[in-house]
Design a protein around this motif. Structure first.
Motif, PDB file in Angstrom:
ATOM      1  N   GLN A   1      43.944  40.882  38.648  1.00 19.64           N
ATOM      2  CA  GLN A   1      43.060  41.531  39.678  1.00 19.64           C
ATOM      3  C   GLN A   1      42.468  40.911  40.649  1.00 19.64           C
ATOM      4  O   GLN A   1      42.603  41.377  42.006  1.00 19.64           O
ATOM      5  CB  GLN A   1      42.235  42.471  38.778  1.00 19.64           C
TER       6      GLN A   1
ATOM      7  N   TYR B   1      45.428  39.831  43.143  1.00 21.04           N
ATOM      8  CA  TYR B   1      45.839  41.129  43.881  1.00 21.04           C
ATOM      9  C   TYR B   1      44.604  41.402  44.990  1.00 21.04           C
ATOM     10  O   TYR B   1      44.992  41.911  46.140  1.00 21.04           O
ATOM     11  CB  TYR B   1      45.951  42.364  43.107  1.00 21.04           C
ATOM     12  N   PHE B   2      43.519  41.220  44.631  1.00 20.40           N
ATOM     13  CA  PHE B   2      42.374  41.505  45.460  1.00 20.40           C
ATOM     14  C   PHE B   2      42.499  40.475  46.763  1.00 20.40           C
ATOM     15  O   PHE B   2      42.353  40.769  47.942  1.00 20.40           O
ATOM     16  CB  PHE B   2      41.003  41.427  44.687  1.00 20.40           C
TER      17      PHE B   2
ATOM     18  N   PHE C   1      47.546  47.492  52.243  1.00 23.27           N
ATOM     19  CA  PHE C   1      48.089  47.549  50.655  1.00 23.27           C
ATOM     20  C   PHE C   1      49.491  47.707  50.433  1.00 23.27           C
ATOM     21  O   PHE C   1      50.119  46.833  49.587  1.00 23.27           O
ATOM     22  CB  PHE C   1      47.578  48.852  50.051  1.00 23.27           C
TER      23      PHE C   1
ATOM     24  N   SER D   1      47.352  49.355  44.104  1.00 22.92           N
ATOM     25  CA  SER D   1      46.079  50.242  44.314  1.00 22.92           C
ATOM     26  C   SER D   1      45.272  50.380  42.924  1.00 22.92           C
ATOM     27  O   SER D   1      43.963  50.449  43.013  1.00 22.92           O
ATOM     28  CB  SER D   1      46.476  51.401  44.857  1.00 22.92           C
TER      29      SER D   1
ATOM     30  N   GLN E   1      45.054  48.523  40.349  1.00 23.02           N
ATOM     31  CA  GLN E   1      44.267  47.277  39.778  1.00 23.02           C
ATOM     32  C   GLN E   1      43.062  46.980  40.576  1.00 23.02           C
ATOM     33  O   GLN E   1      42.102  46.832  40.060  1.00 23.02           O
ATOM     34  CB  GLN E   1      45.364  46.242  39.628  1.00 23.02           C
ATOM     35  N   VAL E   2      43.222  47.359  42.030  1.00 23.55           N
ATOM     36  CA  VAL E   2      42.126  46.992  42.769  1.00 23.55           C
ATOM     37  C   VAL E   2      40.953  47.913  42.476  1.00 23.55           C
ATOM     38  O   VAL E   2      39.810  47.800  42.461  1.00 23.55           O
ATOM     39  CB  VAL E   2      42.357  46.934  44.145  1.00 23.55           C
TER      40      VAL E   2
ATOM     41  N   GLU F   1      37.270  47.106  41.364  1.00 25.60           N
ATOM     42  CA  GLU F   1      36.026  47.970  42.015  1.00 25.60           C
ATOM     43  C   GLU F   1      35.070  48.778  41.095  1.00 25.60           C
ATOM     44  O   GLU F   1      33.866  48.768  41.207  1.00 25.60           O
ATOM     45  CB  GLU F   1      36.314  49.004  43.106  1.00 25.60           C
TER      46      GLU F   1
END
Length: 300
Positions: A5, A8-9, A18, A33, A35-36, A40
């Motif tokens: 994560q 990815y971020f 994205f 999307s 995982q982000v 969050e």
């Protein structure tokens, strides 16, 4: 919170898109999307602001990014450390260096080291003085050759390898070219060709001129050593350069002259971080360099 994560971020933050980040990571955009979004949700904050197809980091997102990058670097360094402990002769060493030692000293050292440790790999980064010291502190590079050697920096351990003099460089058609030595103030009327502001080689020369009683005129600047030598050999100005930059063939028409006053020199050394232990591969190279110069100093 998972490492993937964070990765990815960081990639979305870098690309600010994205779908393009998903392509870079070779995953589906929906998976990225999700995982982000989970990250969050776990943090309880929004890390991105959506702007059409693009995204921008929120204020807290920018702060989180700085720490996420540090965390990922720490994990990568830890993984690399384990791999090198298992097989230190196959490690990767990240070395920083300034342009002033790139052409002669560094290739000789690495060539000699590779004869004894052929499977160790190197990532080489040429950079300015400040970038090298910051790179050591931020763990972006493992060891760095540098000159002059920084003193009293609490985050850096420095070992001086040698000291060297600066020489005046003139065109062989210059009126002072027949001198075997000269005082720096004899060059006061001359235009100087130096590195740009922020480069340590420039600062050393400017400080020496001030010590000699004048402020140098610097109408010509350049970041490339060979270009500076070429400009001087063409007769448009003069410069001062350390001896290690003058090994090998010099451009035709260039004359080097010893400076009698002031004493213009610099220390050259190797710096490593104080706040972490060198990996086995890094320590192998570090000890090799120290012994390499101990041996050289025995015969000089």
């Amino acid at each position: 919170m998972e490492l993937r994560q964070l990765r990815y971020f960081v990639e979305v933050a870098r690309i600010e898109h994205f779908s393009k980040a998903a392509e870079s990571l070779h995953i589906a955009q929906s998976a990225l999307s999700r995982q982000v979004g989970l990250l969050e949700k776990e943090l309880g904050v929004e890390l991105f602001e959506r702007e059409g197809r693009n995204v921008k980091l929120t204020f807290i997102g920018k702060m989180f990014l700085e720490q996420a990058i540090l965390a990922l670097k720490a994990v990568d360094n830890a993984s690399r450390l384990v791999e090198e402990y298992l097989e230190p002769e196959r490690g990767i060493i990240r070395i920083g260096f300034p342009s002033s030692i790139a052409s002669s000293m560094l290739p000789s050292i690495i060539s000699a080291f590779k004869k004894e440790h052929p499977d160790v790999r190197f990532h080489l980064k040429q950079a300015s003085y400040d970038t090298l010291t910051e790179g050591i502190k931020k763990r972006e590079i493992d060891l760095a050759f540098i000159g002059p050697v920084p003193a009293n920096d609490p985050e850096i351990h420095a070992h001086i390898l040698f000291s060297e003099n600066f020489l005046a460089m003139l065109s062989d058609t210059h009126s002072l070219a027949e001198f075997e030595s000269l005082s720096l103030n004899q060059l006061e009327p001359e235009p100087f060709v130096l590195f740009p502001e922020g480069f340590m080689l420039r600062q050393i020369v400017v400080d020496a001129c001030v010590q000699a009683g004048f402020q140098p005129s610097i109408p010509y600047e350049g970041e490339d050593l060979d270009a500076i030598k070429g400009l001087v050999s063409s007769g448009i100005g003069v410069t001062l350069l350390p001896e290690t930059t003058l090994f090998g063939n010099l451009p035709e028409g260039l004359k080097k002259i010893k400076i009698t006053y002031p004493d213009v020199k610099r220390s050259v050394g190797l710096i490593i971080p104080k706040n972490r232990k060198l990996s086995p591969s890094e320590n192998l190279f570090y000890e090799f360099v120290l012994e390499y110069f101990r041996h050289l100093n025995m015969w000089t």
